[in-house]
Design a protein around this motif. Structure first.
Motif, mmCIF file in Angstrom:
data_model
loop_
_atom_site.group_PDB
_atom_site.id
_atom_site.type_symbol
_atom_site.label_atom_id
_atom_site.label_comp_id
_atom_site.label_asym_id
_atom_site.label_seq_id
_atom_site.Cartn_x
_atom_site.Cartn_y
_atom_site.Cartn_z
ATOM 1 N N LEU A 173 0.831 -1.211 0.000
ATOM 2 C CA LEU A 173 0.000 0.000 0.000
ATOM 3 C C LEU A 173 0.864 1.259 0.000
ATOM 4 O O LEU A 173 0.557 2.231 -0.715
ATOM 5 C CB LEU A 173 -0.925 0.005 1.214
ATOM 6 C CG LEU A 173 -1.908 1.177 1.281
ATOM 7 C CD1 LEU A 173 -2.893 1.122 0.121
ATOM 8 C CD2 LEU A 173 -2.651 1.192 2.614
ATOM 9 N N ALA A 177 0.810 4.124 -2.961
ATOM 10 C CA ALA A 177 0.588 5.551 -2.720
ATOM 11 C C ALA A 177 1.797 6.374 -3.136
ATOM 12 O O ALA A 177 1.649 7.459 -3.716
ATOM 13 C CB ALA A 177 0.273 5.779 -1.241
ATOM 14 N N ILE A 183 -3.927 -0.269 -7.991
ATOM 15 C CA ILE A 183 -3.994 -1.547 -7.286
ATOM 16 C C ILE A 183 -4.221 -2.702 -8.254
ATOM 17 O O ILE A 183 -3.767 -3.828 -8.006
ATOM 18 C CB ILE A 183 -5.072 -1.505 -6.187
ATOM 19 C CG1 ILE A 183 -4.598 -0.574 -5.055
ATOM 20 C CG2 ILE A 183 -5.379 -2.890 -5.637
ATOM 21 C CD1 ILE A 183 -5.567 -0.423 -3.912
ATOM 22 N N HIS A 226 -7.496 -3.671 -1.008
ATOM 23 C CA HIS A 226 -8.564 -2.695 -1.241
ATOM 24 C C HIS A 226 -9.113 -2.168 0.080
ATOM 25 O O HIS A 226 -9.314 -0.958 0.245
ATOM 26 C CB HIS A 226 -9.705 -3.342 -2.045
ATOM 27 C CG HIS A 226 -9.522 -3.293 -3.522
ATOM 28 N ND1 HIS A 226 -9.205 -4.399 -4.262
ATOM 29 C CD2 HIS A 226 -9.601 -2.265 -4.405
ATOM 30 C CE1 HIS A 226 -9.100 -4.075 -5.539
ATOM 31 N NE2 HIS A 226 -9.339 -2.784 -5.655
ATOM 32 N N ALA A 229 -6.665 0.084 1.679
ATOM 33 C CA ALA A 229 -6.573 1.348 0.937
ATOM 34 C C ALA A 229 -7.731 2.268 1.290
ATOM 35 O O ALA A 229 -7.538 3.466 1.532
ATOM 36 C CB ALA A 229 -6.550 1.068 -0.563
ATOM 37 N N ARG A 230 -8.935 1.732 1.330
ATOM 38 C CA ARG A 230 -10.100 2.563 1.664
ATOM 39 C C ARG A 230 -9.988 3.116 3.079
ATOM 40 O O ARG A 230 -10.330 4.279 3.331
ATOM 41 C CB ARG A 230 -11.382 1.745 1.497
ATOM 42 C CG ARG A 230 -11.712 1.392 0.051
ATOM 43 C CD ARG A 230 -13.105 0.804 -0.073
ATOM 44 N NE ARG A 230 -13.394 0.402 -1.440
ATOM 45 C CZ ARG A 230 -13.287 -0.844 -1.891
ATOM 46 N NH1 ARG A 230 -12.882 -1.809 -1.070
ATOM 47 N NH2 ARG A 230 -13.555 -1.133 -3.148
ATOM 48 N N SER A 232 -7.344 3.864 4.575
ATOM 49 C CA SER A 232 -6.274 4.859 4.608
ATOM 50 C C SER A 232 -6.509 6.000 3.630
ATOM 51 O O SER A 232 -5.644 6.856 3.449
ATOM 52 C CB SER A 232 -4.937 4.179 4.282
ATOM 53 O OG SER A 232 -4.652 3.145 5.189
ATOM 54 N N VAL A 234 -6.605 5.875 0.413
ATOM 55 C CA VAL A 234 -5.782 5.739 -0.790
ATOM 56 C C VAL A 234 -6.688 5.321 -1.943
ATOM 57 O O VAL A 234 -7.475 4.377 -1.801
ATOM 58 C CB VAL A 234 -4.669 4.692 -0.586
ATOM 59 C CG1 VAL A 234 -3.903 4.447 -1.890
ATOM 60 C CG2 VAL A 234 -3.710 5.146 0.509
ATOM 61 N N VAL A 236 -8.454 3.519 -4.852
ATOM 62 C CA VAL A 236 -8.458 2.108 -5.243
ATOM 63 C C VAL A 236 -8.233 1.955 -6.747
ATOM 64 O O VAL A 236 -7.556 1.039 -7.198
ATOM 65 C CB VAL A 236 -9.783 1.444 -4.809
ATOM 66 C CG1 VAL A 236 -9.921 0.059 -5.433
ATOM 67 C CG2 VAL A 236 -9.852 1.354 -3.292
#
Length: 247
Positions: A173, A177, A183, A226, A229-230, A232, A234, A236
């Motif tokens: 991740l 970023a 992703i 995923h 990421a959500r 944080s 970030v 997708v």
């Protein structure tokens, strides 16, 4: 040239469209705004540096390899687009480090294989090579991909080893970023032939891949990524765009 009232109407329309674009950004624009808002430094997991020798000779070998297989002489990884997940097919970090450091001929060619990171069974993340340098870890993708190795002998083993899996997800991740990698371009080695970035000039190597991190297991890995990421904030990104390799 536009003149008179027609010119004024066109100018008014252009201004209105410009304001609309600012007030109602596209989904891509919203993603970019969110990406800029992410504190990338806060995502970076603890990393232990343990560099392998990668001096001038090995860089020349990597540049020559790139010329043969990708058509351009360079050892520099300038703009990574892909992250490839691997497992070592071994049980210790030390044996993996020693093999990568030895720079032994592989498939009849130099340089030897390596990956940028190796994650030990306890979750310790080791960095072996600078991210500005190409590592030879995936046929057809070494000019565009960062390589992550996980100590282990199967996908299932690592998926059930929580400290190691969490470190792999956190590291991935952070790299997503940091470099703006989508992703969908986080792939397993076994998925390499389906990547839109895969290209290989050697006809006999064009369908060469490995069985580590098979597609069903990478689907699990990407779902977990995923969710992380959500959480944080970030982006997708879009769904995968797999390529039929005709192999």
């Amino acid at each position: 040239m536009l003149t008179g009232s027609r010119s004024l109407r066109v100018l008014t329309l252009m201004c209105a469209l410009a304001l609309l674009a600012v007030d109602a950004p596209s989904s891509v624009g919203r993603e970019l705004v969110r990406a800029r808002a992410v504190d990338i430094g806060s995502l970076q997991p603890p990393i232990v540096w343990k560099k392998i020798p990668f001096g001038a000779k090995r860089k020349r070998q990597m540049a020559a390899y790139s010329k043969r297989h990708y058509g351009k002489r360079s050892y520099v990884l300038a703009d990574p687009k892909v992250i490839v997940e691997h497992y070592t097919d071994g049980t210790s970090f030390d044996s993996t480090w020693n093999y990568f450091a030895a720079n032994v001929r592989h498939l009849g060619e130099m340089p030897g294989v390596c990956s940028h990171f190796v994650i030990d069974t306890d979750g310790t993340i080791y960095q072996l090579v600078n991210l500005s340098i190409r590592c030879r870890h995936t046929v057809g993708l070494n000019d565009s991909a960062i390589g992550i190795e996980m100590v282990g002998t199967s996908d299932a083993e690592i998926l059930h080893r929580k400290p190691q899996l969490r470190s792999a997800l956190r590291l991935t991740l952070w790299l997503v970023a940091r470099f703006g990698i989508e992703i969908r371009n986080v792939i397993g080695h076994a998925e390499s032939l389906m990547s839109p970035y895969h290209h290989e000039l050697y006809a006999s190597w064009r369908c060469q891949t490995h069985s580590d991190w098979l597609h069903p297991d990478m689907q699990i890995f990407r779902r977990k990524l995923h969710r992380m990421a959500r959480a944080s904030d970030v982006p997708v990104g879009p769904k995968p765009a797999w390529v039929n390799p005709n192999c």
